[in-house]
Design an enzyme around this catalytic site. Structure first.
Site, PDB file in Angstrom:
ATOM      1  N   GLU A 263       0.832  -1.209   0.000  1.00 22.89           N
ATOM      2  CA  GLU A 263       0.000   0.000   0.000  1.00 22.89           C
ATOM      3  C   GLU A 263       0.868   1.262   0.000  1.00 22.89           C
ATOM      4  O   GLU A 263       0.490   2.269  -0.583  1.00 22.89           O
ATOM      5  CB  GLU A 263      -0.979   0.001   1.188  1.00 22.89           C
ATOM      6  CG  GLU A 263      -1.956  -1.185   1.221  1.00 22.89           C
ATOM      7  CD  GLU A 263      -2.731  -1.416  -0.084  1.00 22.89           C
ATOM      8  OE1 GLU A 263      -3.001  -0.429  -0.798  1.00 22.89           O
ATOM      9  OE2 GLU A 263      -3.058  -2.588  -0.388  1.00 22.89           O
ATOM     10  N   HIS A 266       1.581   2.135  -3.500  1.00 23.08           N
ATOM     11  CA  HIS A 266       0.464   2.866  -4.113  1.00 23.08           C
ATOM     12  C   HIS A 266       0.492   4.327  -3.650  1.00 23.08           C
ATOM     13  O   HIS A 266       0.297   5.247  -4.435  1.00 23.08           O
ATOM     14  CB  HIS A 266      -0.878   2.265  -3.663  1.00 23.08           C
ATOM     15  CG  HIS A 266      -1.284   1.013  -4.396  1.00 23.08           C
ATOM     16  ND1 HIS A 266      -1.428   0.971  -5.760  1.00 23.08           N
ATOM     17  CD2 HIS A 266      -1.604  -0.226  -3.957  1.00 23.08           C
ATOM     18  CE1 HIS A 266      -1.836  -0.252  -6.126  1.00 23.08           C
ATOM     19  NE2 HIS A 266      -1.929  -1.002  -5.049  1.00 23.08           N
ATOM     20  N   GLU A 292      -0.715  -0.586  -9.885  1.00 20.12           N
ATOM     21  CA  GLU A 292      -0.262  -1.854  -9.315  1.00 20.12           C
ATOM     22  C   GLU A 292       1.248  -2.034  -9.558  1.00 20.12           C
ATOM     23  O   GLU A 292       1.931  -2.692  -8.778  1.00 20.12           O
ATOM     24  CB  GLU A 292      -1.079  -2.989  -9.941  1.00 20.12           C
ATOM     25  CG  GLU A 292      -1.204  -4.218  -9.101  1.00 20.12           C
ATOM     26  CD  GLU A 292      -1.844  -4.002  -7.740  1.00 20.12           C
ATOM     27  OE1 GLU A 292      -1.611  -4.837  -6.857  1.00 20.12           O
ATOM     28  OE2 GLU A 292      -2.566  -2.998  -7.520  1.00 20.12           O
TER      29      GLU A 292
HETATM   30 ZN    ZN Z   1      -2.618  -3.010  -5.013  1.00 18.26          ZN
END
Ligand code: ZN
Length: 497
Positions: A263, A266, A292
């Protein structure tokens, strides 16, 4: 400033503001909202979604986008923002308002039915909902139109410009390499014992490790926060408020470590879009494959590397001094990369993960290519698991009911998981050449990596499409060979084959 641009800026900022509060409510729901708060939130969300729809889809905006099309001399960034909102406008306006809201209602119900079905393993209760969702998506494809393959219309929603032809070539290559490699590992590979991470580690310690990791990865905690939720996710409200969540299990420390790293990857994307994008819809990473690629680069190429375990193992030793002798970096590296063909995608290792995605990709493609009876799907699912992973689900909870995506109408989403891993390997190859990726990871000096990604990808937000970003960052078009070579080399080394 041109009046049309002013009008556009106001529209963009208004839409973003509505979206901001809807997202905030989603974050609240997933983290701290009381259990029984759902009903009123549901009403508020559906009213706000309607306002959002009406603000986006109307004759005034139709005219605005037509006028903007004729306008020349717009700077690149503004043009990127306009194209992004126009794409949203076109996508949303395809479907008449009543069908759109009916479908939204269907998804809410489907989601509840899916949760129960997953729990009980009774696919037949979910099947009629899935059938309706598929029918809607087939209609949507007709509204949207497509070139070459109907599934292209869906792929494009999540990864703009991605096609079945490209995905087929990618997955064929992957399948040809990974399926035999997996067999070789299972039959001839060295046995790696699991005796470090199958122990209990207290959650206080895991929280400390998570915080340390976020710092090492250069996540700005003044512009973000870490909370807990059942399923980890990242939410970007603006570049100055990018939140992540994780989940702690006392008996599975790797879960929180890797979901926090994932995360954070991201979040780094969303925290580092250009300031010039302001408070606009395009001021965040928007295409799922590219998004991603950022999370997987951090999770896998950095986090699961031998070099990074040189940094991580001492942190574990310091956090759990009573178990210090367990954390030998090389043993940690191998144990965190154990390959086990399993039935559940989200628990899969890096090698078999792509096969889980492949199963879903092939089924989705088939759904949108022919007239399919939804009752055929569980068998199709189980057959493919047996063929690619060598194991067969014994019930639908560990089979076709495991993912939430189809209950949410997300067809075309799954391939982006595997594409992201593949893009990441292509960037890493370029960074190795330009800035010495492996050496930087070994030193724990990750800032130059973040800066490279910001310069080549993050700063553009959603103003550029995936194919452009890949070419811009690596100098070539998407090439799956980097991913395939990476997996082959890594796992042959780990398993001594
Ligand atoms: Zn992801």
């Amino acid at each position: 400033m041109n009046d049309l641009i002013k009008q556009f800026n106001d529209l963009d900022e208004t839409l973003k503001s509505l979206w901001f509060f809807m997202e905030l409510s989603n974050f609240d729901e997933a983290t701290i909202a009381p259990k029984n708060s759902g009903k009123e939130r549901g009403i508020a969300m559906s009213k706000l979604s309607k306002i959002y729809y009406e603000k986006l889809v109307n004759d005034e905006n139709k005219k605005l986008f037509e006028e903007l099309d004729k306008l020349t001399g717009i700077d690149e960034l503004t043009l990127g923002r306009i194209n992004f909102v126009k794409r949203e406008y076109q996508k949303t306006s395809l479907v008449p308002m009543d069908e759109y809201s009916q479908y939204a209602g269907l998804l809410v119900n489907a989601n509840a039915v899916w949760e129960d079905a997953k729990e009980s393993g009774d696919y037949s209760t979910f099947a009629p909902y899935l059938d309706k969702i598929i029918k809607y998506n087939k209609k949507y494809i007709e509204y949207k139109g497509y070139k070459d393959h109907p599934y292209n219309a869906l792929l494009d929603d999540y990864e703009a410009g991605m096609t079945v032809a490209q995905c087929d070539a990618f997955f064929e290559k992957l399948k040809a390499k990974i399926v035999p490699l997996l067999k070789e590992i299972t039959e001839k590979g060295e046995k790696i014992e699991a005796n470090i991470f199958n122990k209990n580690y207290d959650i206080k310690g895991q929280e400390k490790i998570g915080n340390k990791l976020m710092q090492i990865l250069n996540y700005d905690l003044n512009r973000g926060i870490l909370k807990e939720s059942v399923h980890p996710f990242t939410m970007s409200l603006s570049k100055n408020d990018v939140r992540i969540t994780t989940h702690y299990y006392e008996d599975n420390i790797l879960s929180s470590i890797y979901s926090t790293i994932h995360e954070t990857g991201h979040a780094l994307y969303d925290q580092n879009v250009s300031d010039e994008l302001g408070f606009s819809l395009a001021a965040a990473g928007a295409y799922m494959g590219i998004h991603e690629s950022q999370s997987r680069l951090h999770e896998n190429n950095i986090g699961r590397s031998r070099e990074f375990w040189g940094i991580l193992a001492p942190i574990l030793k310091e956090t759990y001094p009573e178990s210090a002798e367990r954390f030998d970096p090389e043993k940690c590296y191998k144990e965190s990369n154990i390959v086990t063909p399993s039935l559940i995608r989200i628990e899969a290792d890096e090698l078999t993960y792509a096969l889980h995605v492949l199963v879903r990709y092939e089924i989705e493609k088939e759904i949108f290519t022919r007239d399919i009876d939804v009752m055929e799907l569980p068998k199709l699912w189980n057959d493919k698991y047996e063929e690619y992973l060598g194991i067969r689900p014994t019930n639908d909870s560990e089979g076709i009911l495991q993912d939430i995506h189809w209950a949410g109408g997300s067809f075309g989403y799954f391939p982006t998981y595997a594409l992201g891993s593949a893009y990441a390997c292509q960037y890493v190859a370029k960074m190795e050449e330009k800035i010495g990726f492996t050496t930087l990871v070994a030193k724990g000096d990750l800032l130059p990596i973040r800066e490279w990604l910001t310069e080549k990808i993050h700063k553009y937000g959603a103003t550029k499409k995936p194919a452009w970003l890949i070419k811009n960052s690596t100098g070539e078009d998407f090439n799956p060979d980097y991913f395939i070579d990476y997996l082959d080399k890594k796992y042959r080394d780990i398993y001594g084959i």
